[in-house]
Design an enzyme around this catalytic site. Structure first.
Site, PDB file in Angstrom:
ATOM      1  N   ARG A  68      13.736   9.093  18.275  1.00 30.24           N
ATOM      2  CA  ARG A  68      12.651   9.087  17.280  1.00 30.24           C
ATOM      3  C   ARG A  68      12.813  10.266  16.307  1.00 30.24           C
ATOM      4  O   ARG A  68      12.551  10.147  15.115  1.00 30.24           O
ATOM      5  CB  ARG A  68      11.320   9.204  18.032  1.00 30.24           C
ATOM      6  CG  ARG A  68      10.113   9.264  17.141  1.00 30.24           C
ATOM      7  CD  ARG A  68       9.437   7.936  17.127  1.00 30.24           C
ATOM      8  NE  ARG A  68       8.437   7.841  16.097  1.00 30.24           N
ATOM      9  CZ  ARG A  68       7.612   6.806  15.972  1.00 30.24           C
ATOM     10  NH1 ARG A  68       7.690   5.791  16.793  1.00 30.24           N
ATOM     11  NH2 ARG A  68       6.728   6.754  15.004  1.00 30.24           N
ATOM     12  N   ASN A 108      -3.072   7.647   3.902  1.00 32.76           N
ATOM     13  CA  ASN A 108      -3.007   6.500   4.791  1.00 32.76           C
ATOM     14  C   ASN A 108      -4.269   5.666   4.589  1.00 32.76           C
ATOM     15  O   ASN A 108      -5.309   6.202   4.207  1.00 32.76           O
ATOM     16  CB  ASN A 108      -2.949   7.021   6.232  1.00 32.76           C
ATOM     17  CG  ASN A 108      -2.476   5.986   7.213  1.00 32.76           C
ATOM     18  OD1 ASN A 108      -2.223   4.835   6.859  1.00 32.76           O
ATOM     19  ND2 ASN A 108      -2.365   6.378   8.467  1.00 32.76           N
ATOM     20  N   HIS A 110      -6.807   2.647   6.453  1.00 34.68           N
ATOM     21  CA  HIS A 110      -7.093   2.047   7.766  1.00 34.68           C
ATOM     22  C   HIS A 110      -8.275   1.083   7.643  1.00 34.68           C
ATOM     23  O   HIS A 110      -9.279   1.425   7.015  1.00 34.68           O
ATOM     24  CB  HIS A 110      -7.418   3.155   8.778  1.00 34.68           C
ATOM     25  CG  HIS A 110      -7.682   2.623  10.141  1.00 34.68           C
ATOM     26  ND1 HIS A 110      -6.690   2.083  10.936  1.00 34.68           N
ATOM     27  CD2 HIS A 110      -8.827   2.524  10.852  1.00 34.68           C
ATOM     28  CE1 HIS A 110      -7.228   1.673  12.081  1.00 34.68           C
ATOM     29  NE2 HIS A 110      -8.517   1.934  12.054  1.00 34.68           N
TER      30      HIS A 110
HETATM   31  C1  GRF Z   1      -4.285  -3.033   5.740  1.00 35.33           C
HETATM   32  O1  GRF Z   1      -5.555  -3.505   6.120  1.00 35.33           O
HETATM   33  C2  GRF Z   1      -3.979  -1.708   6.362  1.00 35.33           C
HETATM   34  O2  GRF Z   1      -5.053  -0.836   6.406  1.00 35.33           O
HETATM   35  C3  GRF Z   1      -3.597  -2.152   7.747  1.00 35.33           C
HETATM   36  O3  GRF Z   1      -2.783  -3.272   7.534  1.00 35.33           O
HETATM   37  C4  GRF Z   1      -3.177  -3.900   6.320  1.00 35.33           C
HETATM   38  C5  GRF Z   1      -1.968  -3.954   5.429  1.00 35.33           C
HETATM   39  O4  GRF Z   1      -2.112  -4.932   4.472  1.00 35.33           O
HETATM   40  N1  GRF Z   1      -2.981  -1.098   8.508  1.00 35.33           N
HETATM   41  P1  GRF Z   1      -1.033  -5.144   3.313  1.00 35.33           P
HETATM   42  O5  GRF Z   1       0.354  -5.119   3.928  1.00 35.33           O
HETATM   43  O6  GRF Z   1      -1.217  -4.043   2.306  1.00 35.33           O
HETATM   44  O7  GRF Z   1      -1.371  -6.483   2.736  1.00 35.33           O
END
Ligand code: GRF
Length: 209
Positions: A68, A108, A110
């Site tokens: 990693r 990031n 979420h």
């Molecule tokens: C988003 O909801 C992100 O927060 C989550 O996965 C989704 C990604 O969507 N981790 P995309 O690939 O931008 O359509």
């Protein structure tokens, strides 16, 4: 104060958040240029979107490295070669290590209201818990799983008949708009971090956005 004109965006899937950033950055007044798109796997729509927009791409697969730590160094070096001001992890399903986090600010996104429901199944976990309101969070990444300082959040109601897919799609509509707004403001106004508190521009404490 940091500023964010040059962006490297990292993706693992459909890349609709990436697309929203690409669309917004077509307008020079937005103040952002996506200089590269990176992924941890091949054959994903996110990479196709980048190529269609004329943005260079790279893929760094964890499985191609003995450890990693080797992957962490390799992806950091690849990102660095594009000299970004900000890295956006937009649906990138890997935790970035110190070589990237120490070199660049990483934003990031979420699909839940952190600190509730961190991790890969934020939407599923919120539904299973029976919450009536969930949403999305834009935060700066640290070495934890969705634990970094929060930049912005927006709530999304959970409807009685929601399943994971319908709820995630509604969250993503809000998430894309919020991400585009926050990245643009970070680029144009700059930002500062004090402990867990992120401030965009010179906005004073208590002032509305
Ligand atoms: C988003 O909801 C992100 O927060 C989550 O996965 C989704 C990604 O969507 N981790 P995309 O690939 O931008 O359509």
């Amino acid at each position: 104060m940091s500023k964010a004109g040059r962006l490297v965006v990292l993706v693992s899937g459909s890349g609709t958040n990436l697309q929203a950033l690409l669309d917004a950055s077509a307008d020079p007044s937005y103040g952002v240029r996506v200089v590269a798109v990176g992924a941890d796997r091949e054959g994903i729509e996110g990479l196709v979107r980048a190529t269609k927009a004329g943005v260079p791409t790279f893929v760094e697969k964890l499985g191609n490295y003995p450890t990693r730590a080797d992957w962490d160094r390799a992806i950091a070096a690849k990102i660095a070669s594009y000299e970004p001001d900000l890295v956006v992890s937009a649906g990138f399903m890997k935790i970035l290590g110190a070589p990237t986090l120490d070199a660049f600010p990483v934003l990031n996104t979420h699909p839940a209201l952190l600190p509730s429901f961190p991790g890969a199944h934020g939407v599923r976990d919120a539904l299973a818990h029976g919450v009536k309101v969930t949403g999305c969070t834009v935060m700066l990444a640290d070495e934890g799983i969705d634990t970094g300082p929060i930049v912005a959040q927006e709530a999304v109601p959970v409807l009685p008949d929601d399943d994971e897919e319908t709820l995630h799609e509604r969250i993503k509509t809000v998430e894309r708009r919020l991400l585009v707004e926050i990245v643009g403001r970070m680029a144009r106004e700059g930002w500062t971090v004090s402990g867990r508190h992120v401030r965009i521009g010179n906005q004073s404490e208590g002032e509305s956005t």
